[in-house]
Design an enzyme around this catalytic site. Structure first.
Site, PDB file in Angstrom:
ATOM      1  N   ASN A 110       0.778  -1.331   0.313  1.00  0.00           N
ATOM      2  CA  ASN A 110      -0.060  -0.111   0.034  1.00  0.00           C
ATOM      3  C   ASN A 110       0.922   1.341  -0.110  1.00  0.00           C
ATOM      4  OD1 ASN A 110       0.650  -0.989   2.724  1.00  0.00           O
ATOM      5  ND2 ASN A 110      -0.876   0.289   3.591  1.00  0.00           N
TER       6      ASN A 110
ATOM      7  N   SER B 222       0.155  -8.125   6.801  1.00  0.00           N
ATOM      8  CA  SER B 222      -0.996  -8.491   7.588  1.00  0.00           C
ATOM      9  C   SER B 222      -0.190  -9.389   8.880  1.00  0.00           C
ATOM     10  CB  SER B 222      -1.966  -9.532   6.903  1.00  0.00           C
ATOM     11  OG  SER B 222      -1.065 -10.635   6.674  1.00  0.00           O
TER      12      SER B 222
ATOM     13  N   GLY C 196       2.691 -11.898   9.354  1.00  0.00           N
ATOM     14  CA  GLY C 196       3.543 -11.400  10.151  1.00  0.00           C
ATOM     15  C   GLY C 196       3.780 -12.523  11.050  1.00  0.00           C
TER      16      GLY C 196
ATOM     17  N   GLU D  91       5.668  -4.626  11.576  1.00  0.00           N
ATOM     18  CA  GLU D  91       4.345  -3.460  11.820  1.00  0.00           C
ATOM     19  C   GLU D  91       3.244  -4.290  10.916  1.00  0.00           C
ATOM     20  OE1 GLU D  91       1.841  -1.232  10.748  1.00  0.00           O
ATOM     21  OE2 GLU D  91       3.022  -0.235   9.408  1.00  0.00           O
TER      22      GLU D  91
END
Length: 493
Positions: free
Chosen positions: A168, A244, A248, A265
């Site tokens: 993103n 996600s 992760g 993160e």
């Protein structure tokens, strides 16, 4: 702006030409699997790329390993000069970075110029460059047992960093990782999401142009197999990932095979609390336009709206004008502020949340009703209500232009609802009483809590979360420490 005018934009259809990997300072043809990259606003194939082979992943890690002694031995001032030079090159390449991101991510150009490019380079990378010059040595002073001694605590670079980014914000997320890593004295292997690899491949060219020493930064692309090869590689000393929580957790398990530390993160289900003393007419539009930007594809999107029951109806009425201002469509039209979902499967997932919520008794309280473009993976923004606190749409990250609203009766319930999630990335408290706002903020379990909208994403402030929102922090001095080992040196006097 008319369709004819936007079609004439000189960069409307531009994508980087680079399809090569950067390994040890050399541009290499990829030897792994190939796949198509799409423009999510048009559904058109804009590039076909090839990923790294296992041998190329190994070569990238070993190139970073070979460059590490030289890079870590440079003074902080020397590393700062290199990083600032890199920032100079990125700034000069803004006319290439911006269209690359708009065309492969779908972020509206009206938002992308700052959010996707300028903020990353001018603020965050520049801050990291200056942070390279900081002497972090701590002098502990004397200790007299069993004999007089003195001690220093020093910070040394951890080594080779595997930096893996989400789709993103391809430039931002990369800079958040490699900026701090390079400043700390580490070397890097950068792996982007396979959905948006083009901007990162362009970075390979710009790394060369900036004259970073060979091997200090390496760029590979690929799917989960390439990611696993990288995260389990014995030559990697730290793994940093944004994406996600499901992925992760897998990366954390992979890195654990070599007892390698991770910075993760991950997702969020961030609440925005509206207390009873707030004039909702002044904030409702800002709140809705914030969670819907980038098509809602932001981990810290404040898409769980908790509104005091005395303000609930008034808030809905005030927020209706925000939906009138939401323009879904062509990212190159300056009037557009909501772009597409990244892929058709993601669009289907977002629509599934809406349909399942309505089927379970939820209601669309506010929505954009104008038809979306025929081409492109667009979803009209929706505010869902009449859902219980344990509903799927209330608890899970949607990652699309969908928000949920829940009323609360008092402050204690507001705090309980805010913390009633597996995530803890961010939150916002709208409250006119600064003392009460601070008291509420300190009871919310989230890595970042804004009060009355907060401000821009500071490069000197930590970013990360509690619970399933991740491990560790990025940005600021806290992000630097993720790439530094701590050493105690003690000597007799």
């Amino acid at each position: 702006m008319t369709a004819t005018t936007t079609a004439q934009h000189p960069r409307r259809d531009w994508v980087p030409e680079t399809r090569t990997l950067l390994i040890g300072g050399e541009m290499e043809q990829p030897e792994g699997d190939t796949w198509d990259v799409f423009n999510p606003a048009t559904e058109a194939v804009i590039a076909t790329v090839g990923g790294a082979s296992p041998d190329q992943v190994d070569a990238a890690v070993m190139a970073a390993r070979a460059a590490f002694p030289m890079w870590s031995a440079l003074s902080g001032e020397e590393r700062a000069r290199h990083i600032h030079r890199f920032a100079d090159v990125l700034e000069a390449a803004a006319d290439r970075l911006l269209p690359s991101i708009v065309n492969e991510v779908g972020t509206p150009v009206s938002l992308a110029e700052y959010l996707q490019v300028k903020m990353a380079v001018q603020e965050h990378l520049r801050w990291a460059a200056d942070a390279a010059e900081v002497d972090r040595t701590i002098h502990l002073g004397g200790y007299d047992k069993p004999a007089p001694t003195q001690s220093d605590v020093v910070y040394e670079p951890v080594g080779v960093v595997a930096a893996i980014t989400g789709y993103n914000y391809p430039l931002n997320l990369a800079i958040f990782k490699f900026g701090a890593a390079l400043a700390a004295g580490c070397t890097v292997v950068l792996l982007p999401s396979p959905r948006t690899p083009l901007t990162t491949l362009l970075l390979g060219d710009l790394i060369q142009e900036a004259g970073l020493p060979p091997g200090v930064m390496n760029v590979v692309i690929g799917g989960p197999d390439v990611g696993e090869r990288l995260t389990t590689h014995p030559g990697v000393d730290r793994v940093s990932f944004t994406g996600s929580d499901a992925v992760g957790s897998k990366i954390m398990a992979q890195a654990a095979q070599n007892l390698v530390g991770v910075t993760l993160e991950l997702g969020g289900k961030s609440p925005s609390l509206v207390m009873p003393d707030v004039e909702v007419q002044k904030i409702a539009v800002e709140m809705h336009l914030r969670w819907s930007r980038n098509g809602g594809q932001g981990c810290a999107a404040l898409a769980r709206l908790l509104v005091h029951q005395s303000k609930y109806d008034e808030f809905l009425e005030a927020g209706a004008s925000a939906f009138d201002q939401m323009v879904v469509g062509d990212p190159w039209d300056p009037a557009t502020n909501v772009g597409p979902m990244i892929r058709p499967d993601h669009k289907a997932r977002v629509l599934g949340f809406i349909d399942d919520s309505v089927a379970a008794g939820g209601r669309k309280l506010l929505e954009v009703t104008k038809p979306v473009p025929e081409k492109g993976w667009f979803v009209n923004p929706v505010l869902l209500g009449n859902l219980p606190a344990d509903a799927r749409a209330v608890q899970q990250e949607i990652f699309g232009p969908v928000a949920v609203i829940l009323p609360f009766k008092d402050t204690e319930e507001a705090i309980r609802l805010a913390n009633d999630t597996a995530y803890g990335l961010a939150a916002n408290v709208w409250c006119n009483d600064p003392v009460e706002a601070r008291r509420i903020a300190q009871q919310i379990r989230a890595g970042t809590v804004w009060i009355n909208g907060g401000g821009a994403m500071r490069p000197d402030a930590p970013f990360g979360g509690y619970g399933r929102s991740g491990v560790g922090r990025e940005l600021g001095e806290w992000g630097m420490r993720e790439y530094l080992e701590v050493k105690h040196i003690q000597w007799r006097v």
